[in-house]
Design a protein around this motif. Sequence first.
Motif, short mmCIF file in Angstrom:
data_model
loop_
_atom_site.label_atom_id
_atom_site.label_comp_id
_atom_site.label_asym_id
_atom_site.label_seq_id
_atom_site.Cartn_x
_atom_site.Cartn_y
_atom_site.Cartn_z
N ILE A 122 30.61 -4.40 7.39
CA ILE A 122 30.12 -4.52 8.83
C ILE A 122 29.92 -3.20 9.20
O ILE A 122 30.48 -1.99 8.90
CB ILE A 122 31.55 -5.12 9.64
N LEU A 123 28.84 -2.83 9.97
CA LEU A 123 28.56 -1.67 10.52
C LEU A 123 28.77 -1.60 12.29
O LEU A 123 28.16 -2.47 12.75
CB LEU A 123 27.10 -1.48 10.14
N VAL A 124 29.47 -0.83 12.62
CA VAL A 124 29.68 -0.42 13.91
C VAL A 124 28.96 0.84 14.33
O VAL A 124 29.29 1.85 13.83
CB VAL A 124 31.19 -0.58 14.27
N GLN A 125 28.06 0.84 15.25
CA GLN A 125 27.28 2.06 16.03
C GLN A 125 27.89 2.57 17.00
O GLN A 125 28.40 1.82 17.99
CB GLN A 125 26.01 1.46 16.25
N VAL A 126 28.21 3.80 16.96
CA VAL A 126 28.73 4.55 18.34
C VAL A 126 27.84 5.71 18.39
O VAL A 126 27.90 6.86 17.61
CB VAL A 126 30.03 5.06 17.92
N ASN A 127 26.60 5.61 19.10
CA ASN A 127 25.80 6.47 19.28
C ASN A 127 25.27 6.80 20.66
O ASN A 127 25.14 6.07 21.51
CB ASN A 127 24.29 6.04 18.76
N ARG A 128 25.36 8.12 21.32
CA ARG A 128 25.33 8.61 22.63
C ARG A 128 23.71 8.25 22.99
O ARG A 128 22.83 8.98 22.43
CB ARG A 128 25.55 10.01 22.69
N GLU A 129 23.44 7.63 23.96
CA GLU A 129 22.28 7.02 24.47
C GLU A 129 21.03 7.01 23.51
O GLU A 129 20.01 7.90 23.54
CB GLU A 129 21.70 8.62 25.54
N TRP A 130 21.00 6.34 22.54
CA TRP A 130 20.16 6.32 21.51
C TRP A 130 18.74 5.37 21.90
O TRP A 130 18.98 4.59 22.52
CB TRP A 130 20.68 5.43 20.13
N SER A 131 17.89 5.90 21.51
CA SER A 131 16.57 5.31 21.75
C SER A 131 15.63 5.23 20.36
O SER A 131 15.95 5.96 19.37
CB SER A 131 15.62 6.17 22.73
N ASP A 132 14.60 4.41 20.58
CA ASP A 132 13.82 4.38 19.40
C ASP A 132 13.04 5.79 18.99
O ASP A 132 12.92 5.96 17.75
CB ASP A 132 12.67 3.10 19.42
N ALA A 133 12.88 6.43 19.77
CA ALA A 133 12.20 7.83 19.58
C ALA A 133 13.18 8.54 18.69
O ALA A 133 12.84 9.48 18.18
CB ALA A 133 11.88 8.45 20.99
N ASN A 134 14.46 8.23 18.60
CA ASN A 134 15.49 9.03 17.80
C ASN A 134 15.35 8.82 16.14
O ASN A 134 15.75 9.32 15.58
CB ASN A 134 17.03 8.79 18.23
N GLY A 135 14.67 7.73 16.28
CA GLY A 135 14.56 6.96 14.70
C GLY A 135 15.96 6.37 14.49
O GLY A 135 16.59 5.72 15.04
N GLY A 136 16.13 6.40 13.00
CA GLY A 136 17.50 5.74 12.56
C GLY A 136 17.60 4.40 12.99
O GLY A 136 18.85 3.84 12.97
N LEU A 137 16.58 3.65 12.62
CA LEU A 137 16.53 2.21 12.80
C LEU A 137 17.24 1.42 11.31
O LEU A 137 16.73 1.86 10.47
CB LEU A 137 15.32 1.80 13.20
#
Length: 192
Positions: A122-137
């Motif tokens: 299980i992966l739980v994401q905690v990311n501040r104001e993430w957008s596709d432009a940040n990458g990390g998909l």
Amino acid sequence: MTVKVTSVPARAVPFPHSVSGEVMRTSLAKAVLEWFETEAPWRLRSESFYEQYELNLHQAELPSSVAFLVSPEFVGELAARMLLPLTSDPLLLVEANAHKLLPGQTIKIHNDYIDGEESHRILVQVNREWSDANGGLLMFFSGPAAGDVARVIRPLHRSGTAFEISPRSFHAVSTIHAGERYTVVYSFKPSR
């Protein structure tokens, strides 16, 4: 209740997985993110297919505001809701870690399969104001080649992804272009 899970549809392609838009209450996710950004004792790890900062949540001294991350109640409820669409087998938590990726870092295609060591994650994401432009998909693949991409999942704040680990569970994380990408990673195996 610390877990907040919304809509967990299971998919079989390219391998069994489920995704939820919300798996953690806002106030708890905020506490985790603040600790990750300011005081968490990250350690850089470099391997053949990735470079990332890691933190073993069972070994770290967790502040009371984030200690729930390894509590049997939280982990049990999260597993029941996220993994039930994937398996009815009783599972045992193997480890709980956190990962941090910075700009320029990536995780190449791999499957995490080690026979008998782990069966689900299980992966739980905690990311501040993430957008596709940040990458990390997060990318799931139907085979080991980059052209085999079958699903792309955004690392949106408080979202969760569960999947079966097998020889065909090929996945990767695209290069980070901006920001810091944080993931809490729970690994499980059959309890029998």
